[in-house]
Design a protein around this motif. Sequence first.
Motif, PDB file in Angstrom:
ATOM      1  N   PRO A 113       0.831  -1.210   0.000  1.00  0.00           N
ATOM      2  CA  PRO A 113       0.000   0.000   0.000  1.00  0.00           C
ATOM      3  C   PRO A 113       0.862   1.255   0.000  1.00  0.00           C
ATOM      4  CG  PRO A 113      -0.099  -1.094   2.133  1.00  0.00           C
ATOM      5  CD  PRO A 113       0.713  -1.961   1.224  1.00  0.00           C
ATOM      6  N   GLU A 114       0.317   2.299  -0.633  1.00  0.00           N
ATOM      7  CA  GLU A 114       1.024   3.582  -0.691  1.00  0.00           C
ATOM      8  C   GLU A 114       0.987   4.235   0.691  1.00  0.00           C
ATOM      9  OE1 GLU A 114       0.646   7.901  -2.902  1.00  0.00           O
ATOM     10  OE2 GLU A 114      -0.580   6.231  -3.566  1.00  0.00           O
ATOM     11  N   VAL A 115       2.118   4.726   1.118  1.00  0.00           N
ATOM     12  CA  VAL A 115       2.208   5.415   2.406  1.00  0.00           C
ATOM     13  C   VAL A 115       2.239   6.909   2.122  1.00  0.00           C
ATOM     14  CG1 VAL A 115       3.577   5.779   4.474  1.00  0.00           C
ATOM     15  CG2 VAL A 115       3.443   3.499   3.461  1.00  0.00           C
ATOM     16  N   ILE A 116       1.293   7.607   2.678  1.00  0.00           N
ATOM     17  CA  ILE A 116       1.231   9.063   2.512  1.00  0.00           C
ATOM     18  C   ILE A 116       1.685   9.692   3.816  1.00  0.00           C
ATOM     19  CG2 ILE A 116      -0.263  11.037   2.092  1.00  0.00           C
ATOM     20  CD1 ILE A 116      -2.092   9.115   0.522  1.00  0.00           C
ATOM     21  N   SER A 117       2.743  10.470   3.742  1.00  0.00           N
ATOM     22  CA  SER A 117       3.205  11.105   4.971  1.00  0.00           C
ATOM     23  C   SER A 117       2.322  12.309   5.251  1.00  0.00           C
ATOM     24  CB  SER A 117       4.670  11.522   4.847  1.00  0.00           C
ATOM     25  OG  SER A 117       4.789  12.689   4.098  1.00  0.00           O
ATOM     26  N   GLN A 118       1.925  12.406   6.484  1.00  0.00           N
ATOM     27  CA  GLN A 118       1.071  13.517   6.882  1.00  0.00           C
ATOM     28  C   GLN A 118       1.906  14.459   7.734  1.00  0.00           C
ATOM     29  OE1 GLN A 118      -2.489  12.349   8.868  1.00  0.00           O
ATOM     30  NE2 GLN A 118      -3.243  14.408   9.040  1.00  0.00           N
ATOM     31  N   ARG A 119       1.845  15.720   7.399  1.00  0.00           N
ATOM     32  CA  ARG A 119       2.572  16.732   8.148  1.00  0.00           C
ATOM     33  C   ARG A 119       1.955  16.840   9.539  1.00  0.00           C
ATOM     34  NH1 ARG A 119       3.857  22.827   6.119  1.00  0.00           N
ATOM     35  NH2 ARG A 119       5.479  23.156   7.631  1.00  0.00           N
ATOM     36  N   PRO A 120       2.780  16.973  10.572  1.00  0.00           N
ATOM     37  CA  PRO A 120       2.215  17.096  11.921  1.00  0.00           C
ATOM     38  C   PRO A 120       1.404  18.389  12.051  1.00  0.00           C
ATOM     39  CG  PRO A 120       4.614  17.361  11.956  1.00  0.00           C
ATOM     40  CD  PRO A 120       4.218  17.031  10.556  1.00  0.00           C
ATOM     41  N   TYR A 121       0.472  18.347  12.966  1.00  0.00           N
ATOM     42  CA  TYR A 121      -0.349  19.531  13.200  1.00  0.00           C
ATOM     43  C   TYR A 121       0.492  20.656  13.787  1.00  0.00           C
ATOM     44  CZ  TYR A 121      -4.469  16.629  12.501  1.00  0.00           C
ATOM     45  OH  TYR A 121      -5.421  15.811  11.967  1.00  0.00           O
ATOM     46  N   LYS A 122       0.070  21.882  13.474  1.00  0.00           N
ATOM     47  CA  LYS A 122       0.734  23.053  14.056  1.00  0.00           C
ATOM     48  C   LYS A 122       0.461  23.090  15.549  1.00  0.00           C
ATOM     49  CE  LYS A 122       1.024  26.991  12.240  1.00  0.00           C
ATOM     50  NZ  LYS A 122       1.152  28.238  11.482  1.00  0.00           N
ATOM     51  N   ILE A 123       1.419  23.601  16.272  1.00  0.00           N
ATOM     52  CA  ILE A 123       1.289  23.777  17.718  1.00  0.00           C
ATOM     53  C   ILE A 123       0.639  25.139  17.940  1.00  0.00           C
ATOM     54  CG2 ILE A 123       2.600  24.052  19.856  1.00  0.00           C
ATOM     55  CD1 ILE A 123       4.652  22.094  18.493  1.00  0.00           C
ATOM     56  N   PRO A 124      -0.406  25.210  18.752  1.00  0.00           N
ATOM     57  CA  PRO A 124      -1.116  26.486  18.938  1.00  0.00           C
ATOM     58  C   PRO A 124      -0.412  27.427  19.916  1.00  0.00           C
ATOM     59  CG  PRO A 124      -2.212  24.782  20.182  1.00  0.00           C
ATOM     60  CD  PRO A 124      -1.087  24.113  19.437  1.00  0.00           C
ATOM     61  N   GLU A 125       0.877  27.568  19.726  1.00  0.00           N
ATOM     62  CA  GLU A 125       1.678  28.497  20.511  1.00  0.00           C
ATOM     63  C   GLU A 125       2.684  29.111  19.555  1.00  0.00           C
ATOM     64  OE1 GLU A 125       3.927  28.693  24.810  1.00  0.00           O
ATOM     65  OE2 GLU A 125       3.634  26.730  23.888  1.00  0.00           O
ATOM     66  N   THR A 171       5.927  36.370  12.421  1.00  0.00           N
ATOM     67  CA  THR A 171       5.133  35.487  13.278  1.00  0.00           C
ATOM     68  C   THR A 171       5.475  34.047  12.927  1.00  0.00           C
ATOM     69  OG1 THR A 171       3.283  35.363  11.723  1.00  0.00           O
ATOM     70  CG2 THR A 171       3.180  37.097  13.396  1.00  0.00           C
ATOM     71  N   GLY A 172       5.263  33.164  13.875  1.00  0.00           N
ATOM     72  CA  GLY A 172       5.479  31.758  13.589  1.00  0.00           C
ATOM     73  C   GLY A 172       5.252  30.882  14.794  1.00  0.00           C
ATOM     74  N   SER A 173       4.857  29.650  14.522  1.00  0.00           N
ATOM     75  CA  SER A 173       4.557  28.677  15.568  1.00  0.00           C
ATOM     76  C   SER A 173       5.809  27.912  15.974  1.00  0.00           C
ATOM     77  CB  SER A 173       3.519  27.668  15.072  1.00  0.00           C
ATOM     78  OG  SER A 173       2.310  28.318  14.810  1.00  0.00           O
ATOM     79  N   LYS A 174       5.767  27.397  17.194  1.00  0.00           N
ATOM     80  CA  LYS A 174       6.826  26.519  17.670  1.00  0.00           C
ATOM     81  C   LYS A 174       6.855  25.271  16.786  1.00  0.00           C
ATOM     82  CE  LYS A 174       7.194  26.095  22.205  1.00  0.00           C
ATOM     83  NZ  LYS A 174       6.817  25.863  23.614  1.00  0.00           N
ATOM     84  N   ASP A 175       8.038  24.725  16.561  1.00  0.00           N
ATOM     85  CA  ASP A 175       8.181  23.491  15.781  1.00  0.00           C
ATOM     86  C   ASP A 175       7.886  22.253  16.613  1.00  0.00           C
ATOM     87  OD1 ASP A 175       8.677  24.385  13.231  1.00  0.00           O
ATOM     88  OD2 ASP A 175      10.845  24.081  13.321  1.00  0.00           O
ATOM     89  N   SER A 176       8.083  22.357  17.909  1.00  0.00           N
ATOM     90  CA  SER A 176       7.789  21.250  18.821  1.00  0.00           C
ATOM     91  C   SER A 176       7.348  21.850  20.142  1.00  0.00           C
ATOM     92  CB  SER A 176       9.022  20.361  19.022  1.00  0.00           C
ATOM     93  OG  SER A 176      10.058  21.088  19.661  1.00  0.00           O
ATOM     94  N   ALA A 177       6.614  21.073  20.913  1.00  0.00           N
ATOM     95  CA  ALA A 177       6.077  21.582  22.178  1.00  0.00           C
ATOM     96  C   ALA A 177       7.173  22.038  23.130  1.00  0.00           C
ATOM     97  CB  ALA A 177       5.208  20.514  22.841  1.00  0.00           C
ATOM     98  N   ASP A 178       8.357  21.395  23.049  1.00  0.00           N
ATOM     99  CA  ASP A 178       9.436  21.751  23.971  1.00  0.00           C
ATOM    100  C   ASP A 178      10.438  22.752  23.388  1.00  0.00           C
ATOM    101  OD1 ASP A 178      10.529  19.980  22.151  1.00  0.00           O
ATOM    102  OD2 ASP A 178      11.611  18.795  23.643  1.00  0.00           O
ATOM    103  N   LEU A 191      10.894  29.394  23.325  1.00  0.00           N
ATOM    104  CA  LEU A 191      10.354  30.517  22.547  1.00  0.00           C
ATOM    105  C   LEU A 191      11.453  31.330  21.879  1.00  0.00           C
ATOM    106  CD1 LEU A 191       7.528  31.651  24.975  1.00  0.00           C
ATOM    107  CD2 LEU A 191       7.243  30.554  22.743  1.00  0.00           C
ATOM    108  N   ILE A 192      12.573  31.488  22.542  1.00  0.00           N
ATOM    109  CA  ILE A 192      13.672  32.258  21.958  1.00  0.00           C
ATOM    110  C   ILE A 192      14.183  31.568  20.692  1.00  0.00           C
ATOM    111  CG2 ILE A 192      15.606  31.260  23.257  1.00  0.00           C
ATOM    112  CD1 ILE A 192      15.179  34.971  22.969  1.00  0.00           C
ATOM    113  N   THR A 193      14.205  30.244  20.695  1.00  0.00           N
ATOM    114  CA  THR A 193      14.619  29.476  19.520  1.00  0.00           C
ATOM    115  C   THR A 193      13.615  29.674  18.388  1.00  0.00           C
ATOM    116  OG1 THR A 193      15.729  27.861  20.928  1.00  0.00           O
ATOM    117  CG2 THR A 193      15.193  27.154  18.679  1.00  0.00           C
ATOM    118  N   THR A 194      12.324  29.687  18.733  1.00  0.00           N
ATOM    119  CA  THR A 194      11.288  29.936  17.732  1.00  0.00           C
ATOM    120  C   THR A 194      11.492  31.314  17.106  1.00  0.00           C
ATOM    121  OG1 THR A 194       9.746  28.584  19.024  1.00  0.00           O
ATOM    122  CG2 THR A 194       8.797  29.980  17.301  1.00  0.00           C
TER     123      THR A 194
END
Length: 169
Positions: free
Chosen positions: A2-14, A43-50, A53-56
């Motif tokens: 079966p074809e595997v479709i990669s799904q982009r992770p959801y944006k973090i609401p921060e 503007t921009g969202s965090k790439d990961s929950a951890d 903010l300064i890195t973002t």
Amino acid sequence: MPEVISQRPYKIPESVLVVIHTPALDVLLMERTDTPGFWQSVTGSKDSADEPLITTCVREVAEETGIDVHAPGIGLAALRDWGLRNVYEIYPRFLHRYASGVTHNTEHVFGLTVPAGTPVRLAPREHTALRWLPWREAAAACYSPSNAKAILQLPRFAGVAGAVPGSGA
């Protein structure tokens, strides 16, 4: 197989909002590619929950403007957390980017002081034009109310003597 479709992770609401400005309080605004007439700061969202903010902030500033916060003449000390938080409802047209049930985003406001004449290289997928405006004019040009409100706080956070937040003075 079966074809595997990669799904982009959801944006973090921060996310972060970074008001880039010169010592003279000229503010960088950029026009969004997907919404002509929508002028904004970085503007921009965090790439990961951890992700700190300064890195973002550093990542988003580099991605959207080409400005390296660590470059000589700027430096990480020029990036300041203003301690402001905005919680707003995510525009319906963007809800699909977030996990089911997520309706609000928390935005953390920062300021970045750069020397006048700092070169800017826009990310063409995100922005089509830029302009530097005096802070009052920049606030008036912003589409986002939280972005405009942040810019009106600039004199206070930049340490301008006699500045009264929100007064335009």
